[in-house]
Design a protein around this motif. Structure first.
Motif, PDB file in Angstrom:
ATOM      1  N   GLY A  86       0.848  -1.187   0.000  1.00 31.17           N
ATOM      2  CA  GLY A  86       0.000   0.000   0.000  1.00 31.17           C
ATOM      3  C   GLY A  86       0.877   1.229   0.000  1.00 31.17           C
ATOM      4  O   GLY A  86       1.732   1.389   0.870  1.00 31.17           O
ATOM      5  N   THR A  87       0.687   2.096  -0.978  1.00 36.09           N
ATOM      6  CA  THR A  87       1.504   3.305  -1.112  1.00 36.09           C
ATOM      7  C   THR A  87       0.586   4.521  -1.184  1.00 36.09           C
ATOM      8  O   THR A  87      -0.632   4.396  -1.207  1.00 36.09           O
ATOM      9  N   GLN A  88       1.187   5.695  -1.271  1.00 37.16           N
ATOM     10  CA  GLN A  88       0.378   6.893  -1.467  1.00 37.16           C
ATOM     11  C   GLN A  88       0.035   7.072  -2.943  1.00 37.16           C
ATOM     12  O   GLN A  88      -0.648   8.015  -3.308  1.00 37.16           O
ATOM     13  N   GLY A  89       0.449   6.110  -3.765  1.00 38.55           N
ATOM     14  CA  GLY A  89       0.127   6.151  -5.185  1.00 38.55           C
ATOM     15  C   GLY A  89      -0.668   4.940  -5.631  1.00 38.55           C
ATOM     16  O   GLY A  89      -0.668   4.597  -6.807  1.00 38.55           O
ATOM     17  N   GLY A  90      -1.326   4.238  -4.699  1.00 36.43           N
ATOM     18  CA  GLY A  90      -2.151   3.100  -5.073  1.00 36.43           C
ATOM     19  C   GLY A  90      -1.722   1.809  -4.409  1.00 36.43           C
ATOM     20  O   GLY A  90      -0.806   1.774  -3.590  1.00 36.43           O
ATOM     21  N   LEU A  91      -2.411   0.735  -4.771  1.00 36.82           N
ATOM     22  CA  LEU A  91      -2.140  -0.603  -4.264  1.00 36.82           C
ATOM     23  C   LEU A  91      -1.344  -1.364  -5.310  1.00 36.82           C
ATOM     24  O   LEU A  91      -1.621  -1.262  -6.509  1.00 36.82           O
ATOM     25  N   ASN A  92      -0.356  -2.141  -4.873  1.00 37.15           N
ATOM     26  CA  ASN A  92       0.516  -2.881  -5.780  1.00 37.15           C
ATOM     27  C   ASN A  92       0.580  -4.340  -5.363  1.00 37.15           C
ATOM     28  O   ASN A  92       0.735  -4.642  -4.179  1.00 37.15           O
ATOM     29  N   ARG A  93       0.482  -5.244  -6.351  1.00 28.13           N
ATOM     30  CA  ARG A  93       0.624  -6.680  -6.095  1.00 28.13           C
ATOM     31  C   ARG A  93       1.894  -7.158  -6.793  1.00 28.13           C
ATOM     32  O   ARG A  93       2.089  -6.937  -7.990  1.00 28.13           O
ATOM     33  N   TYR A  94       2.744  -7.852  -6.038  1.00 27.57           N
ATOM     34  CA  TYR A  94       4.000  -8.352  -6.575  1.00 27.57           C
ATOM     35  C   TYR A  94       3.959  -9.870  -6.542  1.00 27.57           C
ATOM     36  O   TYR A  94       3.717 -10.483  -5.498  1.00 27.57           O
ATOM     37  N   ASP A  95       4.183 -10.504  -7.688  1.00 24.49           N
ATOM     38  CA  ASP A  95       4.116 -11.968  -7.782  1.00 24.49           C
ATOM     39  C   ASP A  95       5.496 -12.625  -7.761  1.00 24.49           C
ATOM     40  O   ASP A  95       5.616 -13.821  -7.955  1.00 24.49           O
ATOM     41  N   GLY A  96       6.516 -11.840  -7.500  1.00 29.83           N
ATOM     42  CA  GLY A  96       7.884 -12.355  -7.495  1.00 29.83           C
ATOM     43  C   GLY A  96       8.627 -12.019  -8.773  1.00 29.83           C
ATOM     44  O   GLY A  96       9.846 -12.151  -8.835  1.00 29.83           O
ATOM     45  N   TYR A  97       7.889 -11.575  -9.791  1.00 32.64           N
ATOM     46  CA  TYR A  97       8.487 -11.221 -11.083  1.00 32.64           C
ATOM     47  C   TYR A  97       8.089  -9.825 -11.544  1.00 32.64           C
ATOM     48  O   TYR A  97       8.897  -9.092 -12.084  1.00 32.64           O
ATOM     49  N   ARG A  98       6.802  -9.497 -11.364  1.00 31.02           N
ATOM     50  CA  ARG A  98       6.352  -8.191 -11.825  1.00 31.02           C
ATOM     51  C   ARG A  98       5.339  -7.598 -10.861  1.00 31.02           C
ATOM     52  O   ARG A  98       4.744  -8.310 -10.042  1.00 31.02           O
ATOM     53  N   VAL A  99       5.156  -6.292 -10.981  1.00 31.16           N
ATOM     54  CA  VAL A  99       4.242  -5.549 -10.125  1.00 31.16           C
ATOM     55  C   VAL A  99       2.993  -5.191 -10.926  1.00 31.16           C
ATOM     56  O   VAL A  99       3.089  -4.736 -12.062  1.00 31.16           O
ATOM     57  N   THR A 100       1.822  -5.419 -10.331  1.00 26.06           N
ATOM     58  CA  THR A 100       0.558  -4.979 -10.914  1.00 26.06           C
ATOM     59  C   THR A 100       0.035  -3.847 -10.047  1.00 26.06           C
ATOM     60  O   THR A 100      -0.095  -4.003  -8.830  1.00 26.06           O
ATOM     61  N   GLN A 101      -0.249  -2.715 -10.675  1.00 25.32           N
ATOM     62  CA  GLN A 101      -0.747  -1.554  -9.950  1.00 25.32           C
ATOM     63  C   GLN A 101      -2.273  -1.497 -10.001  1.00 25.32           C
ATOM     64  O   GLN A 101      -2.875  -1.784 -11.038  1.00 25.32           O
ATOM     65  N   TYR A 102      -2.855  -1.103  -8.881  1.00 28.04           N
ATOM     66  CA  TYR A 102      -4.289  -0.846  -8.808  1.00 28.04           C
ATOM     67  C   TYR A 102      -4.452   0.595  -8.342  1.00 28.04           C
ATOM     68  O   TYR A 102      -4.041   0.947  -7.242  1.00 28.04           O
ATOM     69  N   ARG A 103      -5.038   1.419  -9.216  1.00 31.21           N
ATOM     70  CA  ARG A 103      -5.165   2.854  -8.958  1.00 31.21           C
ATOM     71  C   ARG A 103      -6.632   3.263  -8.980  1.00 31.21           C
ATOM     72  O   ARG A 103      -7.460   2.629  -9.622  1.00 31.21           O
ATOM     73  N   TYR A 104      -6.928   4.327  -8.290  1.00 28.95           N
ATOM     74  CA  TYR A 104      -8.271   4.890  -8.281  1.00 28.95           C
ATOM     75  C   TYR A 104      -8.607   5.472  -9.650  1.00 28.95           C
ATOM     76  O   TYR A 104      -7.811   6.184 -10.251  1.00 28.95           O
ATOM     77  N   ASP A 105      -9.792   5.135 -10.166  1.00 26.71           N
ATOM     78  CA  ASP A 105     -10.290   5.680 -11.423  1.00 26.71           C
ATOM     79  C   ASP A 105     -11.732   6.125 -11.181  1.00 26.71           C
ATOM     80  O   ASP A 105     -12.611   5.278 -10.994  1.00 26.71           O
ATOM     81  N   PRO A 106     -11.982   7.434 -11.160  1.00 27.13           N
ATOM     82  CA  PRO A 106     -13.338   7.910 -10.855  1.00 27.13           C
ATOM     83  C   PRO A 106     -14.389   7.435 -11.868  1.00 27.13           C
ATOM     84  O   PRO A 106     -15.573   7.384 -11.556  1.00 27.13           O
ATOM     85  N   ARG A 107     -13.969   7.041 -13.066  1.00 28.26           N
ATOM     86  CA  ARG A 107     -14.909   6.565 -14.091  1.00 28.26           C
ATOM     87  C   ARG A 107     -15.192   5.069 -13.965  1.00 28.26           C
ATOM     88  O   ARG A 107     -16.085   4.559 -14.626  1.00 28.26           O
ATOM     89  N   ASN A 108     -14.417   4.365 -13.140  1.00 26.66           N
ATOM     90  CA  ASN A 108     -14.574   2.923 -12.999  1.00 26.66           C
ATOM     91  C   ASN A 108     -15.029   2.588 -11.577  1.00 26.66           C
ATOM     92  O   ASN A 108     -14.231   2.638 -10.647  1.00 26.66           O
ATOM     93  N   PRO A 109     -16.293   2.204 -11.386  1.00 27.41           N
ATOM     94  CA  PRO A 109     -16.777   1.901 -10.040  1.00 27.41           C
ATOM     95  C   PRO A 109     -16.144   0.636  -9.444  1.00 27.41           C
ATOM     96  O   PRO A 109     -16.273   0.392  -8.250  1.00 27.41           O
ATOM     97  N   ASN A 110     -15.456  -0.150 -10.266  1.00 28.31           N
ATOM     98  CA  ASN A 110     -14.789  -1.360  -9.778  1.00 28.31           C
ATOM     99  C   ASN A 110     -13.305  -1.148  -9.488  1.00 28.31           C
ATOM    100  O   ASN A 110     -12.568  -2.110  -9.289  1.00 28.31           O
ATOM    101  N   SER A 111     -12.876   0.124  -9.460  1.00 26.35           N
ATOM    102  CA  SER A 111     -11.480   0.408  -9.106  1.00 26.35           C
ATOM    103  C   SER A 111     -11.398   0.649  -7.599  1.00 26.35           C
ATOM    104  O   SER A 111     -12.412   0.802  -6.914  1.00 26.35           O
ATOM    105  N   ILE A 112     -10.182   0.696  -7.097  1.00 26.12           N
ATOM    106  CA  ILE A 112      -9.954   0.939  -5.677  1.00 26.12           C
ATOM    107  C   ILE A 112     -10.544   2.301  -5.281  1.00 26.12           C
ATOM    108  O   ILE A 112     -10.613   3.218  -6.107  1.00 26.12           O
ATOM    109  N   ALA A 113     -10.964   2.436  -4.026  1.00 24.24           N
ATOM    110  CA  ALA A 113     -11.657   3.643  -3.575  1.00 24.24           C
ATOM    111  C   ALA A 113     -10.745   4.860  -3.457  1.00 24.24           C
ATOM    112  O   ALA A 113     -11.216   5.989  -3.484  1.00 24.24           O
ATOM    113  N   GLY A 114      -9.449   4.659  -3.324  1.00 24.24           N
ATOM    114  CA  GLY A 114      -8.517   5.780  -3.211  1.00 24.24           C
ATOM    115  C   GLY A 114      -7.093   5.298  -3.364  1.00 24.24           C
ATOM    116  O   GLY A 114      -6.787   4.126  -3.120  1.00 24.24           O
ATOM    117  N   ASP A 115      -6.206   6.204  -3.767  1.00 23.85           N
ATOM    118  CA  ASP A 115      -4.818   5.829  -4.026  1.00 23.85           C
ATOM    119  C   ASP A 115      -3.930   5.804  -2.785  1.00 23.85           C
ATOM    120  O   ASP A 115      -2.867   5.191  -2.798  1.00 23.85           O
TER     121      ASP A 115
END
Length: 142
Positions: A71-100
């Motif tokens: 958890g960062t001040q720029g969103g949620l990140n998932r690391y699988d041991g090889y690469r990072v997937t970012q999850y960021r707030y998108d006001p147009r997408n109701p299925n995105s994270i609630a805040g960065d």
């Protein structure tokens, strides 16, 4: 003399009583031995250069599948041991994270990942978020 004064006098009169360091823990002793635990522990430093959304990490969680969540001040990140997937707030997408700004992480009994501050839940099956809006008042006392 009272008991406390006797103990203090005893410590002051025994040479080196306060200068002796406490015994080393088993972990400390193991880390000092070559070829033991120390040689098997490996750390990777993950930064924005590796895909992290921000270098300021406020929360870390390892889920039941072994993924590392940051958890960062720029969103949620998932690391699988090889690469990072970012999850960021998108006001147009109701299925995105609630805040960065993610300061808290928790995994529930069904494997969902909850984020604090702006409360939301990540569903690992659908890879979508459910936002939990803040209520304007507390529930009535019962």
């Amino acid at each position: 003399m009272r008991l406390g004064e006797w103990l203090l006098a005893g410590v002051l009169l025994v040479p080196g009583a306060l200068s002796q360091s406490p015994p080393a823990s088993d972990l400390t002793a193991a880390l000092k031995l070559h070829g033991t635990l120390q040689s098997r522990v490996r750390f990777d430093h993950i930064t924005m250069a590796d895909g992290l959304s921000n270098d300021d990490v406020f929360a870390i969680l390892q889920d039941r599948n072994g993924f590392m969540w940051f958890g960062t001040q720029g969103g949620l990140n998932r690391y699988d041991g090889y690469r990072v997937t970012q999850y960021r707030y998108d006001p147009r997408n109701p299925n995105s994270i609630a805040g960065d700004f993610v300061q808290n992480l928790l995994e529930d009994s069904s494997g969902g990942i909850w984020t604090g501050n702006a409360l939301s839940r990540f569903d690992p099956q659908t890879e979508t978020f459910t936002r939990c809006p803040a209520t304007s008042r507390l529930p009535a006392d019962r």
